[in-house]
Design a protein around this motif. Sequence first.
Motif, PDB file in Angstrom:
ATOM      1  N   LEU A 156      36.891 -53.167  12.331  1.00  0.00           N
ATOM      2  CA  LEU A 156      36.182 -52.000  12.868  1.00  0.00           C
ATOM      3  C   LEU A 156      34.815 -51.885  12.212  1.00  0.00           C
ATOM      4  O   LEU A 156      34.696 -52.189  11.024  1.00  0.00           O
ATOM      5  N   PRO A 191      43.393 -51.859  11.822  1.00  0.00           N
ATOM      6  CA  PRO A 191      43.012 -51.367  10.484  1.00  0.00           C
ATOM      7  C   PRO A 191      43.549 -49.982  10.124  1.00  0.00           C
ATOM      8  O   PRO A 191      43.648 -49.649   8.949  1.00  0.00           O
ATOM      9  N   LEU A 192      43.854 -49.143  11.110  1.00  0.00           N
ATOM     10  CA  LEU A 192      44.320 -47.782  10.818  1.00  0.00           C
ATOM     11  C   LEU A 192      45.849 -47.714  10.935  1.00  0.00           C
ATOM     12  O   LEU A 192      46.492 -48.714  11.247  1.00  0.00           O
ATOM     13  N   ASN A 193      46.407 -46.507  10.744  1.00  0.00           N
ATOM     14  CA  ASN A 193      47.868 -46.395  10.814  1.00  0.00           C
ATOM     15  C   ASN A 193      48.345 -46.048  12.227  1.00  0.00           C
ATOM     16  O   ASN A 193      49.312 -45.330  12.416  1.00  0.00           O
ATOM     17  N   ARG A 194      47.622 -46.545  13.215  1.00  0.00           N
ATOM     18  CA  ARG A 194      47.991 -46.391  14.617  1.00  0.00           C
ATOM     19  C   ARG A 194      47.265 -47.479  15.405  1.00  0.00           C
ATOM     20  O   ARG A 194      46.526 -48.255  14.810  1.00  0.00           O
ATOM     21  N   ASN A 197      41.632 -45.830  17.238  1.00  0.00           N
ATOM     22  CA  ASN A 197      41.111 -44.746  16.398  1.00  0.00           C
ATOM     23  C   ASN A 197      41.190 -43.383  17.083  1.00  0.00           C
ATOM     24  O   ASN A 197      41.255 -42.357  16.399  1.00  0.00           O
ATOM     25  N   GLU A 217      51.271 -53.740  13.787  1.00  0.00           N
ATOM     26  CA  GLU A 217      51.138 -53.834  12.325  1.00  0.00           C
ATOM     27  C   GLU A 217      49.975 -52.924  11.930  1.00  0.00           C
ATOM     28  O   GLU A 217      48.833 -53.155  12.339  1.00  0.00           O
ATOM     29  N   THR A 218      50.276 -51.862  11.181  1.00  0.00           N
ATOM     30  CA  THR A 218      49.227 -50.891  10.856  1.00  0.00           C
ATOM     31  C   THR A 218      48.576 -51.185   9.507  1.00  0.00           C
ATOM     32  O   THR A 218      49.098 -51.961   8.712  1.00  0.00           O
ATOM     33  N   PHE A 219      47.469 -50.498   9.265  1.00  0.00           N
ATOM     34  CA  PHE A 219      46.687 -50.680   8.034  1.00  0.00           C
ATOM     35  C   PHE A 219      46.505 -52.167   7.732  1.00  0.00           C
ATOM     36  O   PHE A 219      46.811 -52.651   6.644  1.00  0.00           O
ATOM     37  N   ASN A 221      43.608 -54.600   7.504  1.00  0.00           N
ATOM     38  CA  ASN A 221      42.164 -54.863   7.490  1.00  0.00           C
ATOM     39  C   ASN A 221      41.950 -56.332   7.163  1.00  0.00           C
ATOM     40  O   ASN A 221      42.271 -56.794   6.065  1.00  0.00           O
ATOM     41  N   LEU A 222      41.399 -57.041   8.143  1.00  0.00           N
ATOM     42  CA  LEU A 222      41.193 -58.485   8.022  1.00  0.00           C
ATOM     43  C   LEU A 222      40.537 -58.854   6.702  1.00  0.00           C
ATOM     44  O   LEU A 222      39.471 -58.323   6.363  1.00  0.00           O
ATOM     45  N   TYR A 235      43.596 -57.084   3.653  1.00  0.00           N
ATOM     46  CA  TYR A 235      43.211 -56.606   2.333  1.00  0.00           C
ATOM     47  C   TYR A 235      44.372 -55.842   1.696  1.00  0.00           C
ATOM     48  O   TYR A 235      44.515 -55.796   0.479  1.00  0.00           O
ATOM     49  N   GLN A 265      24.581 -47.825   6.684  1.00  0.00           N
ATOM     50  CA  GLN A 265      25.751 -48.686   6.513  1.00  0.00           C
ATOM     51  C   GLN A 265      26.109 -49.445   7.793  1.00  0.00           C
ATOM     52  O   GLN A 265      26.251 -48.844   8.858  1.00  0.00           O
ATOM     53  N   ARG A 273      23.006 -37.253  17.504  1.00  0.00           N
ATOM     54  CA  ARG A 273      24.049 -37.400  18.526  1.00  0.00           C
ATOM     55  C   ARG A 273      23.719 -36.730  19.845  1.00  0.00           C
ATOM     56  O   ARG A 273      24.327 -37.061  20.870  1.00  0.00           O
ATOM     57  N   PRO A 294      28.879 -41.009  16.540  1.00  0.00           N
ATOM     58  CA  PRO A 294      30.343 -41.018  16.640  1.00  0.00           C
ATOM     59  C   PRO A 294      30.816 -41.232  18.074  1.00  0.00           C
ATOM     60  O   PRO A 294      31.556 -40.436  18.636  1.00  0.00           O
TER      61      PRO A 294
END
Lengths: 380, 75
Positions: A156, A191-194, A197, A217-219, A221-222, A235, A265, A273, A294
Amino acid sequence: MAKELLIIGAGSGGLILSNTVARALSREIRRGEVTVTLLGDRDEYLYQPGLLYVPFDLMRPAELIRKVKELLVPCVTFMHDRATRIDPESRQVQTRSGRTLTYDYLVIATGSELDLEETPGLKEGAHWFYDLPGAIRLREALSRFQGGRVVVALGLPHKCPVAPLEFVFMLDEWARERGIREQMEIIYAFPLNRAHNIQTCADWAQSEFDKRGIQLETFFNLDSVDPVRKEVNSYEGTTLAYDLLVAVPAHKGDAVHADSGLAVQGNWVPTHRHTLKVGTYENIFAIGDATNMPTSKAGSVAHFESEVLAGNLINLLTGGGAPHQYDGKTFCFIEAGMHKATYLSFTYDQPPVPGPPSEAIHWFKQAYNRIHWMNLKGIV
Amino acid sequence: MADKVVDARGSHCPGPMMELIRAIKAAAVGQTIALWTTEAGSKKDIPLWCQKAGQEFVGVVQMDGYEEIAVKKVK
């Protein structure tokens, strides 16, 4: 002196904006009162949403490409060159070929690109469909695929946030139609727990995963890929063995943002926005994937932002104000397999609620894939 | 006292979580990262992430208009 509008980036946002402003101000352009210049580092436009279909041989690469010049109305000046530095103080943009372009109003529509270098081993061990060579290579891999474990692993942020979900739903049905689904495992590593996003989209995706036997498979992150052992590592310490790895690496913004001191970043451009203004500058705007807003990095966002910004720029270039505000409007079709689709429609204030997939929406998406070119010209 | 502050105020999901993970990856073992966030899901998601990733969730402090979430890199 003519008022000069300079747009960097010949993707969806840059093309729709150039064409909409130039069409509205064609008289002023002919009289020499306004100029509209589009600066793009590619002279061909790629319809990126079509890349999803290439691995399944449902769209041919040639269907996705047009010459930029063929997509522009005549009063837009197209320069095939790359912006290397933006200087807001002198209102100038330097290019790779050594040109210096001036502007009264500047729009940054530089898009986003895959960061294939961030994850060691990814280029060697993974497939992807987010660029044309990758999509063609994945088509070849799928044509030889007879079964085994497919891992779809995401970073992400990435553009077209629902495309990886579409890919696994299409892969599931593709495998069923070929009679190899029983010999296959599909794992979606996010990457998240679902699974997405946006919570409502994640809930819908989870119900489809359950119906189709797709594992989440949650969380995840490559972190690295071992192309020899055929393993992808997160990770968080999870290792998944794979027979076919399809990755959607995190994206990054164009180097010109950082080189010009305009980046935050991820190399994104800090953008308001609602007004789409960049930082504290009154005459620099950004649209599409290049911003840190966002919003989803999606073609429809670039499109709707272009419409808002075009309205303001037409006013500004002819002595008016900039009253139009972007409300976060986003629209994404979602292929829910090979024969049905649904969609997400939302704003900053209204989260999306995916409806039940239908054949009609699938055909609507297919039709849109063919009329997109008229959209770029500002006709649709 | 945090070794580094990641100011993700105003950033929406998944921005704060991604910025925290990036900072943890770059930190040395033993360092603590403080994430400043205004995103409501962060205080629910970050303890769960710490559990999965084997990092230490230090805690959440309500600040003036934002939350400070501290995570210590332990491996």
